[in-house]
Design a protein around this motif. Structure first.
Motif, mmCIF file in Angstrom:
data_model
loop_
_atom_site.group_PDB
_atom_site.id
_atom_site.type_symbol
_atom_site.label_atom_id
_atom_site.label_comp_id
_atom_site.label_asym_id
_atom_site.label_seq_id
_atom_site.Cartn_x
_atom_site.Cartn_y
_atom_site.Cartn_z
ATOM 1 N N ALA A 18 10.050 13.049 -10.204
ATOM 2 C CA ALA A 18 10.532 11.727 -9.790
ATOM 3 C C ALA A 18 11.887 11.431 -10.429
ATOM 4 C CB ALA A 18 9.509 10.651 -10.158
ATOM 5 N N PHE A 19 12.053 11.760 -11.698
ATOM 6 C CA PHE A 19 13.326 11.513 -12.376
ATOM 7 C C PHE A 19 14.446 12.333 -11.743
ATOM 8 C CE2 PHE A 19 16.524 12.769 -15.482
ATOM 9 C CZ PHE A 19 17.015 11.526 -15.851
ATOM 10 N N TYR A 20 14.250 13.624 -11.613
ATOM 11 C CA TYR A 20 15.320 14.490 -11.111
ATOM 12 C C TYR A 20 15.638 14.244 -9.641
ATOM 13 C CZ TYR A 20 15.639 16.861 -15.543
ATOM 14 O OH TYR A 20 15.846 17.124 -16.873
ATOM 15 N N THR A 21 14.643 13.876 -8.839
ATOM 16 C CA THR A 21 14.907 13.647 -7.417
ATOM 17 C C THR A 21 15.277 12.192 -7.111
ATOM 18 O OG1 THR A 21 12.545 13.320 -6.899
ATOM 19 C CG2 THR A 21 13.433 15.560 -6.693
ATOM 20 N N GLU A 22 14.551 11.244 -7.662
ATOM 21 C CA GLU A 22 14.788 9.840 -7.326
ATOM 22 C C GLU A 22 15.902 9.216 -8.158
ATOM 23 O OE1 GLU A 22 10.989 7.858 -7.543
ATOM 24 O OE2 GLU A 22 10.049 9.446 -6.348
ATOM 25 N N VAL A 23 15.974 9.542 -9.440
ATOM 26 C CA VAL A 23 16.992 8.930 -10.314
ATOM 27 C C VAL A 23 18.308 9.699 -10.253
ATOM 28 C CG1 VAL A 23 17.538 8.274 -12.695
ATOM 29 C CG2 VAL A 23 15.222 7.932 -11.823
ATOM 30 N N GLY A 25 18.985 12.169 -7.945
ATOM 31 C CA GLY A 25 19.321 12.512 -6.568
ATOM 32 C C GLY A 25 19.272 13.992 -6.212
ATOM 33 N N MET A 26 18.596 14.799 -7.025
ATOM 34 C CA MET A 26 18.449 16.212 -6.692
ATOM 35 C C MET A 26 17.377 16.371 -5.618
ATOM 36 S SD MET A 26 18.587 18.096 -10.386
ATOM 37 C CE MET A 26 19.957 17.833 -11.503
ATOM 38 N N LYS A 27 17.299 17.570 -5.061
ATOM 39 C CA LYS A 27 16.265 17.885 -4.083
ATOM 40 C C LYS A 27 15.267 18.852 -4.715
ATOM 41 C CE LYS A 27 19.293 17.467 -0.082
ATOM 42 N NZ LYS A 27 20.647 17.426 -0.574
ATOM 43 N N LEU A 28 14.004 18.698 -4.353
ATOM 44 C CA LEU A 28 12.998 19.688 -4.731
ATOM 45 C C LEU A 28 13.193 20.863 -3.787
ATOM 46 C CD1 LEU A 28 10.507 20.721 -6.236
ATOM 47 C CD2 LEU A 28 9.108 19.432 -4.594
ATOM 48 N N LEU A 29 13.608 21.988 -4.338
ATOM 49 C CA LEU A 29 13.931 23.159 -3.529
ATOM 50 C C LEU A 29 12.720 24.048 -3.281
ATOM 51 C CD1 LEU A 29 17.298 23.935 -5.310
ATOM 52 C CD2 LEU A 29 16.962 22.735 -3.130
ATOM 53 N N ARG A 30 11.876 24.193 -4.275
ATOM 54 C CA ARG A 30 10.631 24.947 -4.117
ATOM 55 C C ARG A 30 9.707 24.639 -5.283
ATOM 56 N NH1 ARG A 30 11.040 30.549 -6.678
ATOM 57 N NH2 ARG A 30 13.162 30.624 -7.485
ATOM 58 N N ARG A 31 8.439 24.858 -5.021
ATOM 59 C CA ARG A 31 7.414 24.575 -6.027
ATOM 60 C C ARG A 31 6.251 25.524 -5.792
ATOM 61 N NH1 ARG A 31 4.668 18.693 -7.162
ATOM 62 N NH2 ARG A 31 2.918 19.447 -8.374
ATOM 63 N N LYS A 92 17.451 2.431 -11.320
ATOM 64 C CA LYS A 92 16.318 3.242 -10.875
ATOM 65 C C LYS A 92 15.342 3.532 -12.011
ATOM 66 C CE LYS A 92 19.033 5.421 -7.258
ATOM 67 N NZ LYS A 92 19.674 6.665 -6.800
ATOM 68 N N GLY A 93 15.541 2.889 -13.156
ATOM 69 C CA GLY A 93 14.620 3.045 -14.275
ATOM 70 C C GLY A 93 14.966 4.162 -15.238
ATOM 71 N N GLY A 94 16.124 4.776 -15.071
ATOM 72 C CA GLY A 94 16.551 5.842 -15.967
ATOM 73 C C GLY A 94 17.037 5.300 -17.299
ATOM 74 N N ASN A 95 17.067 6.170 -18.303
ATOM 75 C CA ASN A 95 17.441 5.784 -19.659
ATOM 76 C C ASN A 95 18.848 6.295 -19.995
ATOM 77 O OD1 ASN A 95 17.322 4.901 -22.313
ATOM 78 N ND2 ASN A 95 16.166 6.670 -23.013
ATOM 79 N N VAL A 96 19.820 5.399 -20.050
ATOM 80 C CA VAL A 96 21.177 5.752 -20.446
ATOM 81 C C VAL A 96 21.247 5.634 -21.961
ATOM 82 C CG1 VAL A 96 23.626 5.127 -20.294
ATOM 83 C CG2 VAL A 96 22.161 4.958 -18.263
ATOM 84 N N VAL A 97 21.541 6.744 -22.639
ATOM 85 C CA VAL A 97 21.561 6.736 -24.099
ATOM 86 C C VAL A 97 22.979 6.700 -24.667
ATOM 87 C CG1 VAL A 97 19.293 7.807 -24.357
ATOM 88 C CG2 VAL A 97 21.316 9.262 -24.225
ATOM 89 N N PRO A 116 12.518 12.040 -18.760
ATOM 90 C CA PRO A 116 11.261 11.556 -19.348
ATOM 91 C C PRO A 116 10.745 12.378 -20.530
ATOM 92 C CG PRO A 116 11.116 11.516 -16.959
ATOM 93 C CD PRO A 116 12.390 12.237 -17.305
ATOM 94 N N ASP A 117 11.176 13.640 -20.650
ATOM 95 C CA ASP A 117 10.742 14.469 -21.762
ATOM 96 C C ASP A 117 11.718 14.449 -22.930
ATOM 97 O OD1 ASP A 117 8.187 16.072 -20.977
ATOM 98 O OD2 ASP A 117 9.437 16.056 -19.185
ATOM 99 N N GLY A 118 12.816 13.696 -22.804
ATOM 100 C CA GLY A 118 13.788 13.599 -23.885
ATOM 101 C C GLY A 118 14.966 14.546 -23.760
ATOM 102 N N TYR A 119 15.043 15.321 -22.674
ATOM 103 C CA TYR A 119 16.192 16.204 -22.476
ATOM 104 C C TYR A 119 17.427 15.376 -22.140
ATOM 105 C CZ TYR A 119 12.863 20.059 -22.251
ATOM 106 O OH TYR A 119 11.883 20.972 -22.532
ATOM 107 N N LYS A 120 18.541 15.714 -22.747
ATOM 108 C CA LYS A 120 19.792 15.003 -22.511
ATOM 109 C C LYS A 120 20.523 15.595 -21.305
ATOM 110 C CE LYS A 120 19.662 12.446 -26.348
ATOM 111 N NZ LYS A 120 18.296 12.614 -26.743
ATOM 112 N N ILE A 121 21.109 14.714 -20.511
ATOM 113 C CA ILE A 121 21.928 15.109 -19.377
ATOM 114 C C ILE A 121 23.259 14.390 -19.514
ATOM 115 C CG2 ILE A 121 22.173 15.077 -16.868
ATOM 116 C CD1 ILE A 121 18.776 14.695 -17.640
ATOM 117 N N GLU A 122 24.327 15.182 -19.601
ATOM 118 C CA GLU A 122 25.672 14.615 -19.716
ATOM 119 C C GLU A 122 26.236 14.391 -18.325
ATOM 120 O OE1 GLU A 122 29.911 15.534 -21.953
ATOM 121 O OE2 GLU A 122 28.594 17.211 -21.467
ATOM 122 N N LEU A 123 26.814 13.234 -18.111
ATOM 123 C CA LEU A 123 27.534 12.936 -16.879
ATOM 124 C C LEU A 123 29.019 13.043 -17.208
ATOM 125 C CD1 LEU A 123 25.553 9.744 -15.805
ATOM 126 C CD2 LEU A 123 25.042 12.133 -15.254
#
Length: 131
Positions: A18-23, A25-31, A92-97, A116-123
């Motif tokens: 939900a975080f990676y796709t909805e917040v 904007g990535m696509k689920l490519l395969r699972r 969208k409920g994301g956490n900007v740190v 949600p697991d605490g991994y940092k993503i730099e923009l």
């Protein structure tokens, strides 16, 4: 050779998807579930795997959280406008740190969000990079 993916372990796959796709904007490519191994692999990204690197979310069914350690850095995403991206992520409920702004000793505009697991993503704001 080419870079295929970066793998991170997640404690709750649905929450992470939900975080990676909805917040972000990535696509689920395969699972794919691997019942004998009790894990699921899900690949997310902005383009098909044949065109660029993606993120592999690995969910071990019997593990709900991980110690991130001090060796992990971050995932970096290019955005058109880091300030606007932060606002959209918060809506969208994301956490900007780290709010958007110039990097120390540079004019490059960056921000950091946390999954949600605490991994940092730099923009990193496009057209602001100097190095």
């Amino acid at each position: 050779m080419r870079l295929l993916h970066t793998m991170i372990r997640v404690g709750n796959l649905e929450r992470s998807l939900a975080f990676y796709t909805e917040v972000l904007g990535m696509k689920l490519l395969r699972r794919k579930d691997y019942p004998e191994g009790r894990f699921t692999l899900a690949f997310v990204g902005y383009q098909p795997e044949s065109e660029g690197a993606v993120i592999e979310l690995t969910h071990n069914w019997d593990t709900t959280e991980y110690d991130l350690g001090n060796g992990y850095g971050h995932i970096a995403l290019e955005v058109d406008d880091a300030y606007k991206a932060c606002e959209q992520i918060k809506q969208k409920g994301g956490n900007v740190v780290r709010e958007a702004g110039p990097m120390k000793h540079s004019t490059t505009v960056i921000a950091f969000v946390e999954d949600p697991d605490g991994y940092k993503i730099e923009l990193i704001q496009a057209n602001s990079r100097v190095d």
